[in-house]
Design a protein around this motif. Structure first.
Motif, PDB file in Angstrom:
ATOM      1  N   SER A  26      61.348 103.643 -18.946  1.00  0.00           N
ATOM      2  CA  SER A  26      61.807 103.905 -17.729  1.00  0.00           C
ATOM      3  C   SER A  26      61.481 104.503 -16.296  1.00  0.00           C
ATOM      4  CB  SER A  26      63.834 104.292 -18.225  1.00  0.00           C
ATOM      5  OG  SER A  26      63.103 105.370 -18.737  1.00  0.00           O
ATOM      6  N   THR A 252      74.416 101.255 -15.435  1.00  0.00           N
ATOM      7  CA  THR A 252      72.917 100.127 -16.276  1.00  0.00           C
ATOM      8  C   THR A 252      71.394 100.771 -16.356  1.00  0.00           C
ATOM      9  OG1 THR A 252      74.138  99.429 -14.104  1.00  0.00           O
ATOM     10  CG2 THR A 252      71.957  98.657 -14.353  1.00  0.00           C
ATOM     11  N   ARG A 253      71.198 101.418 -16.092  1.00  0.00           N
ATOM     12  CA  ARG A 253      69.728 102.108 -16.313  1.00  0.00           C
ATOM     13  C   ARG A 253      70.063 102.503 -18.233  1.00  0.00           C
ATOM     14  NH1 ARG A 253      70.061 105.624 -11.656  1.00  0.00           N
ATOM     15  NH2 ARG A 253      70.499 107.268 -12.937  1.00  0.00           N
ATOM     16  N   GLY A 256      70.275  99.818 -19.694  1.00  0.00           N
ATOM     17  CA  GLY A 256      69.044  98.724 -19.561  1.00  0.00           C
ATOM     18  C   GLY A 256      68.333  99.366 -20.865  1.00  0.00           C
ATOM     19  N   GLY A 295      79.062  92.602 -16.924  1.00  0.00           N
ATOM     20  CA  GLY A 295      78.656  92.001 -15.567  1.00  0.00           C
ATOM     21  C   GLY A 295      77.523  91.466 -15.711  1.00  0.00           C
ATOM     22  N   ASP A 296      76.678  90.992 -14.501  1.00  0.00           N
ATOM     23  CA  ASP A 296      75.609  89.348 -14.780  1.00  0.00           C
ATOM     24  C   ASP A 296      74.195  90.085 -15.159  1.00  0.00           C
ATOM     25  OD1 ASP A 296      77.423  87.444 -13.499  1.00  0.00           O
ATOM     26  OD2 ASP A 296      77.205  88.146 -11.939  1.00  0.00           O
ATOM     27  N   SER A 297      74.434  91.644 -14.558  1.00  0.00           N
ATOM     28  CA  SER A 297      72.930  92.632 -14.721  1.00  0.00           C
ATOM     29  C   SER A 297      72.456  92.130 -16.302  1.00  0.00           C
ATOM     30  CB  SER A 297      72.869  93.960 -14.358  1.00  0.00           C
ATOM     31  OG  SER A 297      73.319  94.157 -14.556  1.00  0.00           O
ATOM     32  N   TRP A 298      73.863  92.755 -17.460  1.00  0.00           N
ATOM     33  CA  TRP A 298      73.643  92.721 -18.730  1.00  0.00           C
ATOM     34  C   TRP A 298      73.186  91.026 -19.073  1.00  0.00           C
ATOM     35  CZ3 TRP A 298      72.995  95.648 -22.197  1.00  0.00           C
ATOM     36  CH2 TRP A 298      73.329  95.471 -24.181  1.00  0.00           C
ATOM     37  N   SER A 299      73.584  90.478 -18.810  1.00  0.00           N
ATOM     38  CA  SER A 299      73.358  89.031 -19.512  1.00  0.00           C
ATOM     39  C   SER A 299      72.363  88.915 -19.921  1.00  0.00           C
ATOM     40  CB  SER A 299      74.361  88.128 -18.621  1.00  0.00           C
ATOM     41  OG  SER A 299      73.321  87.220 -17.223  1.00  0.00           O
ATOM     42  N   HIS A 300      71.388  88.975 -18.959  1.00  0.00           N
ATOM     43  CA  HIS A 300      69.644  89.086 -19.397  1.00  0.00           C
ATOM     44  C   HIS A 300      69.128  90.044 -20.779  1.00  0.00           C
ATOM     45  CE1 HIS A 300      70.215  86.621 -15.821  1.00  0.00           C
ATOM     46  NE2 HIS A 300      70.652  87.330 -15.354  1.00  0.00           N
ATOM     47  N   ALA A 301      69.611  91.035 -20.998  1.00  0.00           N
ATOM     48  CA  ALA A 301      69.724  91.582 -22.315  1.00  0.00           C
ATOM     49  C   ALA A 301      69.271  91.544 -23.571  1.00  0.00           C
ATOM     50  CB  ALA A 301      70.509  92.682 -22.149  1.00  0.00           C
TER      51      ALA A 301
END
Length: 353
Positions: A26, A252-253, A256, A295-301
């Motif tokens: 990270s 978010t961090r 991630g 949220g949208d950023s999590w959709s890539h997880a």
């Protein structure tokens, strides 16, 4: 590799973890100024932390205060193809759903499942209705994975009585399979009792996001010591991260970091990671719509994303995201035995609106 292994002061390690930097990876893309701001330390001190992290992880050098990862070696694409062709899946007990998923929930991948309350995501993914935690134990002679399950309960809703009920149904299915294959030399030779299924489900109850992070950090050691783990279920990934957070950047961090570790576990141990998610309301194109939380950023997880929804009085599962499966939806039913085929035998290749 965790930041707790870095040869730095205990105070610095504590500040890193509190700021969401739980793994050395990270730190690879953060600048000294950004790290100094997050940890409330000087830039020189932040730069030294990054240098220590780079040496510990094998990164060759840091240039102008930014980490530069030098990667050694590569994987042949032919090897990747062979791995994909030899990958195994965990059946959902619904052939329509298995069909659109390419055989079931794939190992070596992270699959996220979400839907509105009452739709049956808890049946499919875990919670008090642990269909996949039971199905992963179906013997290989019967076409199953013959593995064990880890179940991380973040909401306190695990019901062992329901788990036993699903296990009883699975044991009945195995016996029925045996009776149909008695004249076949490939008949399943393993008879499992319902309590045998429960013995192979390892439950972790977590009550805060810090405990959730600690459990995920511990999983690699636990899986190494307990062979044949083939599915990790988190029900739900969302709960503590929606309840306890005001600092969205920190959330978010942390998320991630969790996603990275779970993907790494899936690849390293050839197991399926299944994340249950809750729904949220999103304002889009002049109206409010239901979407998965975080949220949208999590959709890539996740590798694959399955959304469960109602079509009239019938439940449907829709493949919202996958690198290799086409968008498709299939009906399913929630019964006393768990997830089963719907009365409707057809499935649709249509976009969920």
């Amino acid at each position: 590799m965790e930041v707790s292994s870095l040869p730095i002061s205990a105070s610095q390690r504590g500040k890193l973890i509190s700021a969401g930097y739980t793994s050395i990876s990270s730190l690879f893309s953060v600048s000294p100024s950004h790290l100094a701001q997050d940890l409330k330390i000087s830039e020189n001190e932040a730069l030294e932390i990054l240098r220590v992290a780079s040496r510990r992880s094998g990164v060759d050098k840091i240039d102008q205060g930014r980490s530069r990862l030098i990667v050694n070696g590569a994987q042949r694409s032919l090897d990747m193809l062979n791995e994909e062709e030899s990958s195994i899946c965990i059946t959902t007990s619904c052939s329509n759903l298995d069909d659109i998923l390419g055989g079931g929930i794939s190992c070596k991948e992270v699959t996220e499942i979400g839907g509105v309350p009452g739709i049956g995501k808890t049946q499919l993914g875990g919670k008090c209705r642990i269909q996949l935690a039971v199905n992963v134990q179906i013997p290989s002679d019967c076409g199953g994975v013959e593995g064990k399950a880890i179940y991380i309960d973040t909401e306190g809703s695990f019901m062992v009585e329901r788990a036993l009920q699903i296990a009883e149904a699975c044991a009945e299915d195995i016996k029925e399979y045996n009776s149909l294959q008695t004249k076949d030399s490939h008949a399943c030779q393993v008879n499992k009792e319902p309590k045998d299924f429960l013995d192979n489900i390892f439950l972790f109850r977590v009550c805060s996001y810090t405990e959730q992070i600690a459990v995920v950090n511990y999983l690699e050691k636990f899986i190494s010591e307990h062979k044949d783990i083939k599915v990790v279920i988190v029900d739900s990934i969302t709960f503590h991260f929606r309840q306890d957070f005001e600092d969205m950047a920190l959330r978010t961090r942390l998320l991630g970091g969790l996603a990275f570790k779970l993907m790494k576990l899936a690849k390293k141990f050839s197991l399926a990671v299944v994340l249950l998610n809750q729904v949220a309301t999103k304002y889009s194109e002049g109206s409010f719509q239901l979407t998965l939380a975080l949220g949208d950023s999590w959709s890539h997880a996740s590798t694959n994303r399955i959304i469960l929804y109602w079509n009239g009085d019938e439940r449907y599962a829709y493949i919202d995201k996958s690198p290799y499966m086409r968008s498709a939806s299939a009906p399913y039913a929630v019964t006393r035995k768990g997830i089963r085929n719907s009365a409707s035998s057809k499935y649709k290749r249509v976009k969920l609106m």
